[in-house]
Design a protein around this motif. Sequence first.
Motif, mmCIF file in Angstrom:
data_model
loop_
_atom_site.group_PDB
_atom_site.id
_atom_site.type_symbol
_atom_site.label_atom_id
_atom_site.label_comp_id
_atom_site.label_asym_id
_atom_site.label_seq_id
_atom_site.Cartn_x
_atom_site.Cartn_y
_atom_site.Cartn_z
ATOM 1 N N MET A 47 0.831 -1.206 0.000
ATOM 2 C CA MET A 47 0.000 0.000 0.000
ATOM 3 C C MET A 47 0.867 1.257 0.000
ATOM 4 O O MET A 47 0.594 2.218 -0.727
ATOM 5 C CB MET A 47 -0.933 -0.015 1.207
ATOM 6 N N ALA A 48 1.929 1.228 0.813
ATOM 7 C CA ALA A 48 2.828 2.386 0.867
ATOM 8 C C ALA A 48 3.521 2.599 -0.479
ATOM 9 O O ALA A 48 3.629 3.733 -0.967
ATOM 10 C CB ALA A 48 3.858 2.194 1.973
ATOM 11 N N MET A 49 3.995 1.504 -1.093
ATOM 12 C CA MET A 49 4.703 1.635 -2.365
ATOM 13 C C MET A 49 3.777 2.120 -3.480
ATOM 14 O O MET A 49 4.178 2.942 -4.318
ATOM 15 C CB MET A 49 5.354 0.301 -2.741
ATOM 16 N N ALA A 50 2.543 1.622 -3.498
ATOM 17 C CA ALA A 50 1.590 2.083 -4.507
ATOM 18 C C ALA A 50 1.318 3.575 -4.348
ATOM 19 O O ALA A 50 1.231 4.322 -5.340
ATOM 20 C CB ALA A 50 0.292 1.291 -4.408
ATOM 21 N N GLY A 51 1.199 4.017 -3.104
ATOM 22 C CA GLY A 51 0.998 5.433 -2.850
ATOM 23 C C GLY A 51 2.192 6.267 -3.286
ATOM 24 O O GLY A 51 2.031 7.342 -3.878
ATOM 25 N N GLU A 52 3.391 5.767 -3.006
ATOM 26 C CA GLU A 52 4.601 6.491 -3.407
ATOM 27 C C GLU A 52 4.717 6.593 -4.922
ATOM 28 O O GLU A 52 5.078 7.651 -5.464
ATOM 29 C CB GLU A 52 5.830 5.799 -2.828
ATOM 30 N N ALA A 57 4.375 10.483 -9.286
ATOM 31 C CA ALA A 57 4.092 10.698 -10.709
ATOM 32 C C ALA A 57 3.067 11.785 -10.975
ATOM 33 O O ALA A 57 2.748 12.060 -12.127
ATOM 34 C CB ALA A 57 3.608 9.390 -11.335
ATOM 35 N N GLY A 58 2.544 12.410 -9.932
ATOM 36 C CA GLY A 58 1.579 13.484 -10.140
ATOM 37 C C GLY A 58 0.305 13.324 -9.356
ATOM 38 O O GLY A 58 -0.733 13.881 -9.729
ATOM 39 N N GLY A 59 0.376 12.582 -8.277
ATOM 40 C CA GLY A 59 -0.806 12.359 -7.458
ATOM 41 C C GLY A 59 -1.357 13.620 -6.828
ATOM 42 O O GLY A 59 -2.550 13.704 -6.521
ATOM 43 N N ALA A 60 -0.499 14.617 -6.638
ATOM 44 C CA ALA A 60 -0.976 15.873 -6.062
ATOM 45 C C ALA A 60 -1.928 16.589 -7.009
ATOM 46 O O ALA A 60 -2.883 17.244 -6.581
ATOM 47 C CB ALA A 60 0.211 16.774 -5.724
ATOM 48 N N ASP A 61 -1.687 16.476 -8.327
ATOM 49 C CA ASP A 61 -2.547 17.117 -9.320
ATOM 50 C C ASP A 61 -3.774 16.277 -9.646
ATOM 51 O O ASP A 61 -4.833 16.807 -9.976
ATOM 52 C CB ASP A 61 -1.753 17.374 -10.609
ATOM 53 N N ARG A 62 -3.624 14.960 -9.574
ATOM 54 C CA ARG A 62 -4.739 14.036 -9.842
ATOM 55 C C ARG A 62 -4.833 13.057 -8.682
ATOM 56 O O ARG A 62 -4.462 11.888 -8.805
ATOM 57 C CB ARG A 62 -4.510 13.313 -11.166
ATOM 58 N N PRO A 63 -5.307 13.524 -7.521
ATOM 59 C CA PRO A 63 -5.243 12.739 -6.282
ATOM 60 C C PRO A 63 -6.014 11.429 -6.314
ATOM 61 O O PRO A 63 -5.743 10.539 -5.509
ATOM 62 C CB PRO A 63 -5.822 13.697 -5.227
ATOM 63 N N VAL A 64 -6.961 11.280 -7.236
ATOM 64 C CA VAL A 64 -7.731 10.033 -7.282
ATOM 65 C C VAL A 64 -6.847 8.848 -7.660
ATOM 66 O O VAL A 64 -7.179 7.696 -7.355
ATOM 67 C CB VAL A 64 -8.908 10.173 -8.276
ATOM 68 N N ALA A 65 -5.709 9.111 -8.297
ATOM 69 C CA ALA A 65 -4.828 8.020 -8.703
ATOM 70 C C ALA A 65 -4.267 7.269 -7.503
ATOM 71 O O ALA A 65 -4.037 6.060 -7.568
ATOM 72 C CB ALA A 65 -3.679 8.567 -9.556
ATOM 73 N N ALA A 107 4.370 9.880 -17.999
ATOM 74 C CA ALA A 107 4.376 9.644 -16.556
ATOM 75 C C ALA A 107 3.396 8.536 -16.195
ATOM 76 O O ALA A 107 3.673 7.682 -15.343
ATOM 77 C CB ALA A 107 4.028 10.931 -15.802
ATOM 78 N N GLY A 108 2.251 8.538 -16.859
ATOM 79 C CA GLY A 108 1.261 7.495 -16.609
ATOM 80 C C GLY A 108 1.732 6.136 -17.080
ATOM 81 O O GLY A 108 1.523 5.119 -16.404
ATOM 82 N N LEU A 109 2.394 6.100 -18.229
ATOM 83 C CA LEU A 109 2.907 4.837 -18.760
ATOM 84 C C LEU A 109 3.994 4.262 -17.851
ATOM 85 O O LEU A 109 4.006 3.054 -17.565
ATOM 86 C CB LEU A 109 3.467 5.057 -20.168
ATOM 87 N N VAL A 110 4.900 5.120 -17.394
ATOM 88 C CA VAL A 110 5.953 4.676 -16.481
ATOM 89 C C VAL A 110 5.342 4.153 -15.186
ATOM 90 O O VAL A 110 5.757 3.109 -14.658
ATOM 91 C CB VAL A 110 6.929 5.836 -16.185
ATOM 92 N N THR A 111 4.340 4.856 -14.678
ATOM 93 C CA THR A 111 3.702 4.451 -13.422
ATOM 94 C C THR A 111 2.955 3.138 -13.578
ATOM 95 O O THR A 111 2.980 2.279 -12.684
ATOM 96 C CB THR A 111 2.741 5.547 -12.931
ATOM 97 N N ALA A 112 2.274 2.954 -14.704
ATOM 98 C CA ALA A 112 1.548 1.705 -14.937
ATOM 99 C C ALA A 112 2.513 0.522 -14.947
ATOM 100 O O ALA A 112 2.237 -0.536 -14.342
ATOM 101 C CB ALA A 112 0.790 1.782 -16.261
ATOM 102 N N TYR A 235 13.787 10.086 -13.469
ATOM 103 C CA TYR A 235 12.771 10.486 -14.439
ATOM 104 C C TYR A 235 11.824 11.521 -13.832
ATOM 105 O O TYR A 235 11.415 12.477 -14.499
ATOM 106 C CB TYR A 235 11.991 9.265 -14.907
ATOM 107 N N PHE A 236 11.473 11.307 -12.559
ATOM 108 C CA PHE A 236 10.532 12.214 -11.901
ATOM 109 C C PHE A 236 11.232 13.301 -11.077
ATOM 110 O O PHE A 236 10.560 14.059 -10.369
ATOM 111 C CB PHE A 236 9.568 11.420 -11.014
ATOM 112 N N HIS A 237 12.560 13.349 -11.131
ATOM 113 C CA HIS A 237 13.340 14.408 -10.477
ATOM 114 C C HIS A 237 13.084 14.458 -8.964
ATOM 115 O O HIS A 237 12.838 15.528 -8.395
ATOM 116 C CB HIS A 237 13.029 15.780 -11.098
#
Length: 276
Positions: A47-52, A57-65, A107-112, A235-237
């Motif tokens: 759960m922690a790793m999925a959240g990280e 990758a941009g969860g702050a802008d699209r928090p539902v992810a 970013a989405g492709l890398v995260t997937a 990649y995500f700096h």
Amino acid sequence: MAQPSKPAKSGSLRKRVISGVVLAPLVLLVIYAGPLPTAALVLLAAMAMAGELTDTAGGADRPVAVPIAVAAISLVVIFAVTTTWPAVFVVAAAGGALAGLILRGRAGLVTASAFAYVAIACAAAIWLRQHPDIGGALLIWLLVLVWATDVGAFVAGRALGGWRLAPHLSPNKTWAGLLGGMGGAAVLSAASVAAFPVLGEVPWLTSLPAAAAMGAGLAVVEQGGDLLESAWKRYFHVKDSGVVIPGHGGILDRTDGLLAVILAVAALHLLLGTQA
């Protein structure tokens, strides 16, 4: 000749040592306690790793992810515990794809891709622990050689320096560190097999030389997993995947090499099985 990077600050190093001394025995005790406690630990880490992954990758802008990824990886763990393996792979792929679509673009492709990798590794850890005869010893052996790799690489890298292993990904890693990690893993792998005779049921651990060779080989895999996460962070700096563990960063920062080794050991176990 390329020079090694500056050593870690003493305060950061002290935090890392304290965290390791406290957490390592707890992890070993949980694994020794049985498959269900191990699954509970894997669930928390997953759960922690999925959240990280999704937050970076941009969860702050699209928090539902973030909640979608956490829920999906939780289902992966639950299906692994119940040995519903087709569902494990379906949810790992679907959860990663959905989070990736929400995050969009590269970013989405890398995260997937990263999500599927982490999810399958977590399921593999549960599968290995479920073996009625050798599961606990196998996971403990695996963890010991991963930790031995990290310690050996750190000590040899600081003492010897020299050519950097992958300067664009992780400037602190050196070839001397890799060799030191391989040596440490070889010694501790053989020692673990000697301490747990039940591991002799594993075809690729039937002798101490075989165990040492396997430890050295998996040390290379471990360092590869570490570099893979370094590439992801580049990649995500970001410097760290999170701030959960003092001196270590996030859970992904602590398990990057472990995930790669779990997948490699699970593949060996799937192909070769045991003698029992």
